[in-house]
Design a protein around this motif. Structure first.
Motif, PDB file in Angstrom:
ATOM      1  N   ALA A  95       0.834  -1.205   0.000  1.00 35.50           N
ATOM      2  CA  ALA A  95       0.000   0.000   0.000  1.00 35.50           C
ATOM      3  C   ALA A  95       0.872   1.259   0.000  1.00 35.50           C
ATOM      4  O   ALA A  95       0.582   2.225  -0.721  1.00 35.50           O
ATOM      5  N   GLU A  96       1.937   1.229   0.784  1.00 35.04           N
ATOM      6  CA  GLU A  96       2.863   2.369   0.846  1.00 35.04           C
ATOM      7  C   GLU A  96       3.535   2.598  -0.513  1.00 35.04           C
ATOM      8  O   GLU A  96       3.630   3.734  -0.987  1.00 35.04           O
ATOM      9  N   LEU A  97       3.970   1.532  -1.146  1.00 33.76           N
ATOM     10  CA  LEU A  97       4.614   1.650  -2.459  1.00 33.76           C
ATOM     11  C   LEU A  97       3.629   2.106  -3.527  1.00 33.76           C
ATOM     12  O   LEU A  97       3.983   2.906  -4.407  1.00 33.76           O
ATOM     13  N   GLN A  98       2.384   1.631  -3.467  1.00 32.85           N
ATOM     14  CA  GLN A  98       1.374   2.073  -4.430  1.00 32.85           C
ATOM     15  C   GLN A  98       1.074   3.555  -4.267  1.00 32.85           C
ATOM     16  O   GLN A  98       0.909   4.278  -5.255  1.00 32.85           O
ATOM     17  N   ALA A  99       1.024   4.025  -3.028  1.00 34.24           N
ATOM     18  CA  ALA A  99       0.789   5.448  -2.781  1.00 34.24           C
ATOM     19  C   ALA A  99       1.959   6.277  -3.318  1.00 34.24           C
ATOM     20  O   ALA A  99       1.756   7.330  -3.944  1.00 34.24           O
ATOM     21  N   ALA A 100       3.178   5.807  -3.106  1.00 29.47           N
ATOM     22  CA  ALA A 100       4.359   6.520  -3.606  1.00 29.47           C
ATOM     23  C   ALA A 100       4.352   6.540  -5.134  1.00 29.47           C
ATOM     24  O   ALA A 100       4.660   7.562  -5.756  1.00 29.47           O
ATOM     25  N   ARG A 101       3.967   5.437  -5.744  1.00 31.74           N
ATOM     26  CA  ARG A 101       3.902   5.370  -7.203  1.00 31.74           C
ATOM     27  C   ARG A 101       2.864   6.337  -7.742  1.00 31.74           C
ATOM     28  O   ARG A 101       3.106   7.060  -8.718  1.00 31.74           O
ATOM     29  N   SER A 102       1.705   6.385  -7.115  1.00 34.59           N
ATOM     30  CA  SER A 102       0.645   7.297  -7.545  1.00 34.59           C
ATOM     31  C   SER A 102       1.086   8.751  -7.432  1.00 34.59           C
ATOM     32  O   SER A 102       0.831   9.565  -8.329  1.00 34.59           O
ATOM     33  N   ALA A 103       1.737   9.073  -6.334  1.00 34.67           N
ATOM     34  CA  ALA A 103       2.218  10.446  -6.141  1.00 34.67           C
ATOM     35  C   ALA A 103       3.251  10.809  -7.202  1.00 34.67           C
ATOM     36  O   ALA A 103       3.209  11.909  -7.767  1.00 34.67           O
ATOM     37  N   ARG A 106       1.559  11.383 -10.546  1.00 31.55           N
ATOM     38  CA  ARG A 106       0.898  12.686 -10.552  1.00 31.55           C
ATOM     39  C   ARG A 106       1.903  13.799 -10.806  1.00 31.55           C
ATOM     40  O   ARG A 106       1.684  14.697 -11.627  1.00 31.55           O
ATOM     41  N   LEU A 107       3.055  13.722 -10.122  1.00 28.71           N
ATOM     42  CA  LEU A 107       4.096  14.736 -10.311  1.00 28.71           C
ATOM     43  C   LEU A 107       4.636  14.709 -11.742  1.00 28.71           C
ATOM     44  O   LEU A 107       4.885  15.764 -12.333  1.00 28.71           O
ATOM     45  N   ALA A 108       4.814  13.524 -12.290  1.00 28.26           N
ATOM     46  CA  ALA A 108       5.319  13.416 -13.666  1.00 28.26           C
ATOM     47  C   ALA A 108       4.323  14.007 -14.650  1.00 28.26           C
ATOM     48  O   ALA A 108       4.721  14.693 -15.606  1.00 28.26           O
ATOM     49  N   ARG A 109       3.028  13.778 -14.434  1.00 26.52           N
ATOM     50  CA  ARG A 109       2.003  14.369 -15.313  1.00 26.52           C
ATOM     51  C   ARG A 109       2.030  15.885 -15.208  1.00 26.52           C
ATOM     52  O   ARG A 109       1.953  16.592 -16.212  1.00 26.52           O
ATOM     53  N   GLN A 110       2.154  16.405 -13.977  1.00 26.95           N
ATOM     54  CA  GLN A 110       2.205  17.856 -13.782  1.00 26.95           C
ATOM     55  C   GLN A 110       3.442  18.445 -14.457  1.00 26.95           C
ATOM     56  O   GLN A 110       3.369  19.513 -15.075  1.00 26.95           O
ATOM     57  N   CYS A 111       4.559  17.759 -14.373  1.00 24.59           N
ATOM     58  CA  CYS A 111       5.798  18.238 -14.978  1.00 24.59           C
ATOM     59  C   CYS A 111       5.658  18.266 -16.506  1.00 24.59           C
ATOM     60  O   CYS A 111       6.098  19.206 -17.156  1.00 24.59           O
ATOM     61  N   HIS A 112       5.026  17.269 -17.056  1.00 27.72           N
ATOM     62  CA  HIS A 112       4.850  17.173 -18.496  1.00 27.72           C
ATOM     63  C   HIS A 112       3.838  18.209 -19.012  1.00 27.72           C
ATOM     64  O   HIS A 112       3.973  18.698 -20.129  1.00 27.72           O
ATOM     65  N   ALA A 113       2.868  18.556 -18.188  1.00 25.23           N
ATOM     66  CA  ALA A 113       1.764  19.426 -18.610  1.00 25.23           C
ATOM     67  C   ALA A 113       2.177  20.875 -18.820  1.00 25.23           C
ATOM     68  O   ALA A 113       1.513  21.598 -19.553  1.00 25.23           O
ATOM     69  N   SER A 114       3.253  21.296 -18.177  1.00 26.98           N
ATOM     70  CA  SER A 114       3.617  22.704 -18.276  1.00 26.98           C
ATOM     71  C   SER A 114       5.127  22.887 -18.215  1.00 26.98           C
ATOM     72  O   SER A 114       5.814  22.173 -17.492  1.00 26.98           O
TER      73      SER A 114
END
Length: 137
Positions: A95-103, A106-114
């Motif tokens: 669960a901890e690793l899945q949460a870290a992966r999701s975070a 999300r950061l990678a998508r934000q970085c790519h978006a702008s």
């Protein structure tokens, strides 16, 4: 004729100091010195393999010690309880690793978006205005 500690270590895929550490922990016996050298047998190789397999499943050395003390025919309930504890710990880690992966996704998508402003990935690891990733050193 038995094998030396170095042969035992090699058979188990560990170093000699690891075997000695397991001996200090009481997980592997220390044979008497016959003709000045300790000799190990197939039972020691099996025990070392058991320890390594149990470690691979994530059991701690304390838990492995307890497993080694259990009677294979009589202590099934305790063995199941130890396995259940390990499964619960693994579920928590998953669960901890899945949460870290999701975070991170999300950061990678934000970085790519702008291309504007600081990179969200780098900013996420920035503490008190001091970036943890440095170009020097």
């Amino acid at each position: 004729m038995g094998m030396t500690i170095s042969a035992l270590a090699k058979a188990g895929g560990v170093g000699v100091e690891t075997v000695r550490y397991y001996q200090r922990r009481g997980l592997i016996g220390t044979p008497d010195r016959g003709a000045g050298i300790r000799r190990y047998d197939a039972g020691d190789v099996r025990r070392l393999a058991f320890i390594r397999s149990a470690q691979g499943a994530g059991f701690t050395l304390d838990q492995i010690g307890e497993l080694l003390q259990l009677d294979a025919g009589q202590d099934r309930a305790r063995a199941r309880a130890l396995a259940a504890e390990r499964i619960a710990a693994l579920d928590g880690k998953i669960a901890e690793l899945q949460a870290a992966r999701s975070a991170l996704e999300r950061l990678a998508r934000q970085c790519h978006a702008s291309q504007e402003g600081p990179c969200p990935i780098i900013s996420a690891f920035d503490r008190d205005g001091v970036t943890m990733v440095s170009g020097s050193g």
